[in-house]
Design a protein around this motif. Structure first.
Motif, PDB file in Angstrom:
ATOM      1  N   PHE A 225       0.859  -0.874  14.769  1.00 27.07           N
ATOM      2  CA  PHE A 225       1.162  -0.842  16.199  1.00 27.07           C
ATOM      3  C   PHE A 225       2.617  -1.245  16.408  1.00 27.07           C
ATOM      4  O   PHE A 225       3.049  -2.331  15.995  1.00 27.07           O
ATOM      5  CB  PHE A 225       0.212  -1.766  16.966  1.00 27.07           C
ATOM      6  N   VAL A 226       3.378  -0.351  17.032  1.00 24.55           N
ATOM      7  CA  VAL A 226       4.820  -0.537  17.132  1.00 24.55           C
ATOM      8  C   VAL A 226       5.329   0.223  18.352  1.00 24.55           C
ATOM      9  O   VAL A 226       4.761   1.247  18.740  1.00 24.55           O
ATOM     10  CB  VAL A 226       5.509  -0.046  15.839  1.00 24.55           C
ATOM     11  N   SER A 227       6.383  -0.281  18.963  1.00 27.47           N
ATOM     12  CA  SER A 227       6.957   0.394  20.132  1.00 27.47           C
ATOM     13  C   SER A 227       7.651   1.680  19.700  1.00 27.47           C
ATOM     14  O   SER A 227       8.083   1.813  18.550  1.00 27.47           O
ATOM     15  CB  SER A 227       7.959  -0.518  20.829  1.00 27.47           C
ATOM     16  N   PRO A 228       7.788   2.662  20.602  1.00 30.86           N
ATOM     17  CA  PRO A 228       8.460   3.919  20.250  1.00 30.86           C
ATOM     18  C   PRO A 228       9.871   3.703  19.703  1.00 30.86           C
ATOM     19  O   PRO A 228      10.278   4.379  18.749  1.00 30.86           O
ATOM     20  CB  PRO A 228       8.483   4.679  21.583  1.00 30.86           C
ATOM     21  N   ALA A 229      10.611   2.755  20.278  1.00 30.89           N
ATOM     22  CA  ALA A 229      11.986   2.534  19.850  1.00 30.89           C
ATOM     23  C   ALA A 229      12.070   2.018  18.414  1.00 30.89           C
ATOM     24  O   ALA A 229      13.059   2.248  17.713  1.00 30.89           O
ATOM     25  CB  ALA A 229      12.681   1.558  20.793  1.00 30.89           C
ATOM     26  N   MET A 230      11.043   1.296  17.980  1.00 32.29           N
ATOM     27  CA  MET A 230      11.055   0.711  16.644  1.00 32.29           C
ATOM     28  C   MET A 230      10.418   1.600  15.588  1.00 32.29           C
ATOM     29  O   MET A 230      10.419   1.269  14.400  1.00 32.29           O
ATOM     30  CB  MET A 230      10.332  -0.647  16.672  1.00 32.29           C
ATOM     31  N   LYS A 231       9.870   2.730  15.999  1.00 33.50           N
ATOM     32  CA  LYS A 231       9.178   3.592  15.032  1.00 33.50           C
ATOM     33  C   LYS A 231      10.076   4.075  13.885  1.00 33.50           C
ATOM     34  O   LYS A 231       9.654   4.045  12.725  1.00 33.50           O
ATOM     35  CB  LYS A 231       8.545   4.790  15.756  1.00 33.50           C
ATOM     36  N   PRO A 232      11.302   4.560  14.165  1.00 33.30           N
ATOM     37  CA  PRO A 232      12.129   5.032  13.041  1.00 33.30           C
ATOM     38  C   PRO A 232      12.364   3.953  11.987  1.00 33.30           C
ATOM     39  O   PRO A 232      12.248   4.216  10.784  1.00 33.30           O
ATOM     40  CB  PRO A 232      13.431   5.458  13.730  1.00 33.30           C
ATOM     41  N   ASN A 233      12.691   2.737  12.416  1.00 33.39           N
ATOM     42  CA  ASN A 233      12.925   1.652  11.461  1.00 33.39           C
ATOM     43  C   ASN A 233      11.646   1.296  10.713  1.00 33.39           C
ATOM     44  O   ASN A 233      11.673   1.010   9.504  1.00 33.39           O
ATOM     45  CB  ASN A 233      13.470   0.419  12.176  1.00 33.39           C
ATOM     46  N   ALA A 234      10.518   1.301  11.436  1.00 33.48           N
ATOM     47  CA  ALA A 234       9.245   0.988  10.779  1.00 33.48           C
ATOM     48  C   ALA A 234       8.924   2.026   9.714  1.00 33.48           C
ATOM     49  O   ALA A 234       8.472   1.690   8.605  1.00 33.48           O
ATOM     50  CB  ALA A 234       8.127   0.932  11.819  1.00 33.48           C
ATOM     51  N   ALA A 257      11.019  16.627  14.853  1.00 35.14           N
ATOM     52  CA  ALA A 257      11.039  16.711  13.395  1.00 35.14           C
ATOM     53  C   ALA A 257      12.472  16.734  12.876  1.00 35.14           C
ATOM     54  O   ALA A 257      12.817  16.025  11.919  1.00 35.14           O
ATOM     55  CB  ALA A 257      10.282  17.954  12.929  1.00 35.14           C
ATOM     56  N   ASP A 258      13.319  17.546  13.497  1.00 32.65           N
ATOM     57  CA  ASP A 258      14.720  17.621  13.065  1.00 32.65           C
ATOM     58  C   ASP A 258      15.447  16.298  13.296  1.00 32.65           C
ATOM     59  O   ASP A 258      16.218  15.836  12.450  1.00 32.65           O
ATOM     60  CB  ASP A 258      15.434  18.742  13.816  1.00 32.65           C
ATOM     61  N   LYS A 259      15.210  15.692  14.443  1.00 32.16           N
ATOM     62  CA  LYS A 259      15.863  14.425  14.779  1.00 32.16           C
ATOM     63  C   LYS A 259      15.459  13.328  13.800  1.00 32.16           C
ATOM     64  O   LYS A 259      16.302  12.557  13.313  1.00 32.16           O
ATOM     65  CB  LYS A 259      15.514  14.029  16.212  1.00 32.16           C
ATOM     66  N   LEU A 260      14.166  13.266  13.492  1.00 36.80           N
ATOM     67  CA  LEU A 260      13.682  12.240  12.567  1.00 36.80           C
ATOM     68  C   LEU A 260      14.206  12.491  11.158  1.00 36.80           C
ATOM     69  O   LEU A 260      14.574  11.547  10.446  1.00 36.80           O
ATOM     70  CB  LEU A 260      12.148  12.214  12.573  1.00 36.80           C
ATOM     71  N   ALA A 261      14.268  13.753  10.739  1.00 35.15           N
ATOM     72  CA  ALA A 261      14.778  14.073   9.406  1.00 35.15           C
ATOM     73  C   ALA A 261      16.218  13.591   9.248  1.00 35.15           C
ATOM     74  O   ALA A 261      16.610  13.099   8.182  1.00 35.15           O
ATOM     75  CB  ALA A 261      14.671  15.572   9.148  1.00 35.15           C
ATOM     76  N   LYS A 262      17.028  13.706  10.315  1.00 39.94           N
ATOM     77  CA  LYS A 262      18.410  13.236  10.264  1.00 39.94           C
ATOM     78  C   LYS A 262      18.467  11.726  10.068  1.00 39.94           C
ATOM     79  O   LYS A 262      19.278  11.213   9.294  1.00 39.94           O
ATOM     80  CB  LYS A 262      19.147  13.634  11.537  1.00 39.94           C
ATOM     81  N   LYS A 263      17.587  10.993  10.761  1.00 43.11           N
ATOM     82  CA  LYS A 263      17.562   9.531  10.621  1.00 43.11           C
ATOM     83  C   LYS A 263      17.151   9.132   9.206  1.00 43.11           C
ATOM     84  O   LYS A 263      17.709   8.201   8.613  1.00 43.11           O
ATOM     85  CB  LYS A 263      16.595   8.927  11.649  1.00 43.11           C
ATOM     86  N   ILE A 264      16.180   9.847   8.657  1.00 48.23           N
ATOM     87  CA  ILE A 264      15.726   9.535   7.301  1.00 48.23           C
ATOM     88  C   ILE A 264      16.820   9.856   6.291  1.00 48.23           C
ATOM     89  O   ILE A 264      17.038   9.116   5.325  1.00 48.23           O
ATOM     90  CB  ILE A 264      14.427  10.316   6.993  1.00 48.23           C
ATOM     91  N   ASP A 265      17.537  10.946   6.523  1.00 48.62           N
ATOM     92  CA  ASP A 265      18.651  11.321   5.652  1.00 48.62           C
ATOM     93  C   ASP A 265      19.744  10.256   5.689  1.00 48.62           C
ATOM     94  O   ASP A 265      20.308   9.877   4.648  1.00 48.62           O
ATOM     95  CB  ASP A 265      19.211  12.673   6.083  1.00 48.62           C
ATOM     96  N   GLN A 266      20.038   9.751   6.866  1.00 46.85           N
ATOM     97  CA  GLN A 266      21.058   8.717   7.012  1.00 46.85           C
ATOM     98  C   GLN A 266      20.660   7.422   6.315  1.00 46.85           C
ATOM     99  O   GLN A 266      21.512   6.622   5.953  1.00 46.85           O
ATOM    100  CB  GLN A 266      21.320   8.460   8.503  1.00 46.85           C
ATOM    101  N   ALA A 267      19.354   7.242   6.125  1.00 48.32           N
ATOM    102  CA  ALA A 267      18.867   6.045   5.427  1.00 48.32           C
ATOM    103  C   ALA A 267      18.897   6.214   3.915  1.00 48.32           C
ATOM    104  O   ALA A 267      18.474   5.310   3.181  1.00 48.32           O
ATOM    105  CB  ALA A 267      17.454   5.712   5.890  1.00 48.32           C
ATOM    106  N   GLY A 268      19.376   7.377   3.431  1.00 49.15           N
ATOM    107  CA  GLY A 268      19.554   7.567   2.006  1.00 49.15           C
ATOM    108  C   GLY A 268      18.421   8.263   1.284  1.00 49.15           C
ATOM    109  O   GLY A 268      18.351   8.226   0.054  1.00 49.15           O
ATOM    110  N   PHE A 269      17.537   8.937   2.030  1.00 49.52           N
ATOM    111  CA  PHE A 269      16.424   9.634   1.400  1.00 49.52           C
ATOM    112  C   PHE A 269      16.730  11.136   1.320  1.00 49.52           C
ATOM    113  O   PHE A 269      17.372  11.700   2.211  1.00 49.52           O
ATOM    114  CB  PHE A 269      15.132   9.451   2.206  1.00 49.52           C
ATOM    115  N   ALA A 270      16.260  11.774   0.268  1.00 50.64           N
ATOM    116  CA  ALA A 270      16.328  13.236   0.162  1.00 50.64           C
ATOM    117  C   ALA A 270      15.195  13.795   1.011  1.00 50.64           C
ATOM    118  O   ALA A 270      14.022  13.602   0.691  1.00 50.64           O
ATOM    119  CB  ALA A 270      16.183  13.672  -1.287  1.00 50.64           C
TER     120      ALA A 270
END
Length: 433
Positions: A225-234, A257-270
């Motif tokens: 259970f997490v707020s929408p704003a904290m979901k990417p970090n979680a 999907a595209d927006k989230l993929a960019k955040k994951i890429d910025q975190a160093g994941f392929a």
């Protein structure tokens, strides 16, 4: 039980042996003998249980026995699937079991040249695998005639309803011969399926290997259970715990999907993303790289959820809960395939509690909390008889961290009304498949 005991032709048994397939799954054991006898079958089984061979082997066996040629612009067997990925997967599986045979297997889906597909259909096709939208386009162009179709398969028919294909299916039904064999397979059984079954099937044998909505036994399920704003970090924290393992992440929208993929890429994941706006080449390339391990994280929408058959997917993350509760079953069915264990973690905001309760009602269990706090008074209904789950084993320590604490989001502390009733079955998604 072995495939030899099911009564299949030696040529098919040889192809199965080459793929180290000797023991049929429960749905194959029960469906294949009945289908070989010419009966219509309504099969209900979990994703990843081998439904493709359950309908593919009997049809291949019958066509091999007939050794008949195809008339121009015709097909002897038609297999309908809701998405390009699933249609491609079915085609690949059929071509593998028909290696060196005289039967032609064709594929027609959106995102590819319709002119090239029209040309390939000119000489006729023994088995045609298609998405409903592209098949309707070809029918409108008189590129294909279904008058000689003897076998029909509806695979994952429930998702075809979710994607708005009901009108396309009704139109296709009017163009098929009444004298034919029909096999319908699905993992869930929504109410509209009764109408589909009545329109397509004649005195069908219902084979229910597992109750509709039952999730795979080897998937450990949990919710954070997490707020929408904290979901990417979680999500990134969860991914970071298993960087070397394949993870599939689901969102509701293409843009998301595209927006989230960019955040994951910025975190160093392929990472890569697939959805209805991607070209077929992009989708195929992303799936190939994911399967080969060149990318470790794949972000997908529900339109691409079925057809991702990659046994090494260890984790499924629901970044957003699906609007249609049954889709949860299919999403988490992308892991724990081919006898392996899997893990499914859902990130739930307070606004999504309606969707979560609907999911728990469908699967007959309350999903174990692995992070944050479930809002008071928002427990799931009593599990259905026989419903069981493995909870969130393995999802506790990894899921803690940032999601901890009372969920934020809707300041009123109450989920938004109507969330659980939203359904996206717009026919406008037809071309996306």
């Amino acid at each position: 039980m072995t495939f030899e005991k099911l009564g299949l032709r030696p040529a098919l048994l040889a192809r199965l042996a080459e793929q180290n397939l000797t023991t049929p799954t429960p749905i194959q054991t029960r469906a294949i003998p009945e289908a070989l006898q010419g009966r219509d079958v309504l099969g209900l089984a979990q994703t990843g249980t081998g439904k493709t061979l359950a309908f593919g082997l009997p049809i291949a066996d019958a066509l091999l026995a007939q050794a008949a040629k195809c008339e121009p612009k015709s097909t002897r067997a038609l297999i309908l699937a809701p998405t390009r990925e699933l249609a491609k997967q079915i085609t690949d599986n059929l071509q593998a079991i028909l290696k060196n045979a005289h039967l032609r297997v064709g594929l027609v889906v959106g995102g590819a040249s319709i002119n090239a597909q029209t040309q390939r259909l000119l000489r006729g096709t023994h088995i045609l695998v298609a998405t409903p939208g592209r098949l309707i386009d070809l029918l409108d162009r008189n590129a294909i005639n279904l008058a000689k179709t003897e076998y029909l398969v509806l695979d994952e028919a429930d998702q075809m309803l979710d994607l708005g294909f009901i009108h396309a299916l009704r139109k296709i039904a009017t163009l098929l011969p009444k004298q034919r064999q029909t096999l319908l397979f699905s993992a869930t059984m929504p109410k509209l399926m009764d109408e589909i079954a009545a329109s397509f099937l004649t005195d069908p044998l219902r084979i229910e290997v597992t109750p509709p909505g039952k999730t795979a036994d080897k998937v450990d399920q949990s919710v954070v259970f997490v707020s929408p704003a904290m979901k990417p970090n979680a999500l990134i924290d969860l991914l970071d715990e298993h960087r070397e393992e394949l993870a599939l992440v689901f969102t509701r929208t293409k843009y998301g999907a595209d927006k989230l993929a960019k955040k994951i890429d910025q975190a160093g994941f392929a990472v890569s993303a697939i959805h209805g706006n991607k070209s077929q080449g992009q989708r195929n390339r992303a799936l190939s790289e994911f399967k080969e391990g060149k990318i470790r994280v794949l972000v997908a929408t529900d339109v691409a959820a079925r057809g991702i058959d990659i046994p090494d997917v260890r984790h499924v993350y629901n970044f957003e809960l699906p609007n249609v509760a049954d889709n949860y079953v299919h999403r988490i069915g992308r892991t724990a395939r081919a006898g392996k264990d899997g893990r499914a973690v859902s990130l739930c905001s307070e606004e999504e509690m309606g969707e979560l309760l609907d999911i728990e009602k469908v699967i007959g269990q309350q999903i174990e909390t692995a992070g944050g706090t479930r809002p008071a008074g928002r427990s799931a209904a009593k599990p259905k008889s026989g419903g069981r789950g493995r909870g969130g084993r393995g999802g506790g320590a990894q899921a803690q961290g940032k999601p901890q604490g009372k969920p934020q989001g809707n300041a009123a502390g109450k989920p938004k009304a109507g969330n659980r009733n939203r359904r996206r079955r717009s026919g406008g998604q037809r071309n996306a498949a």
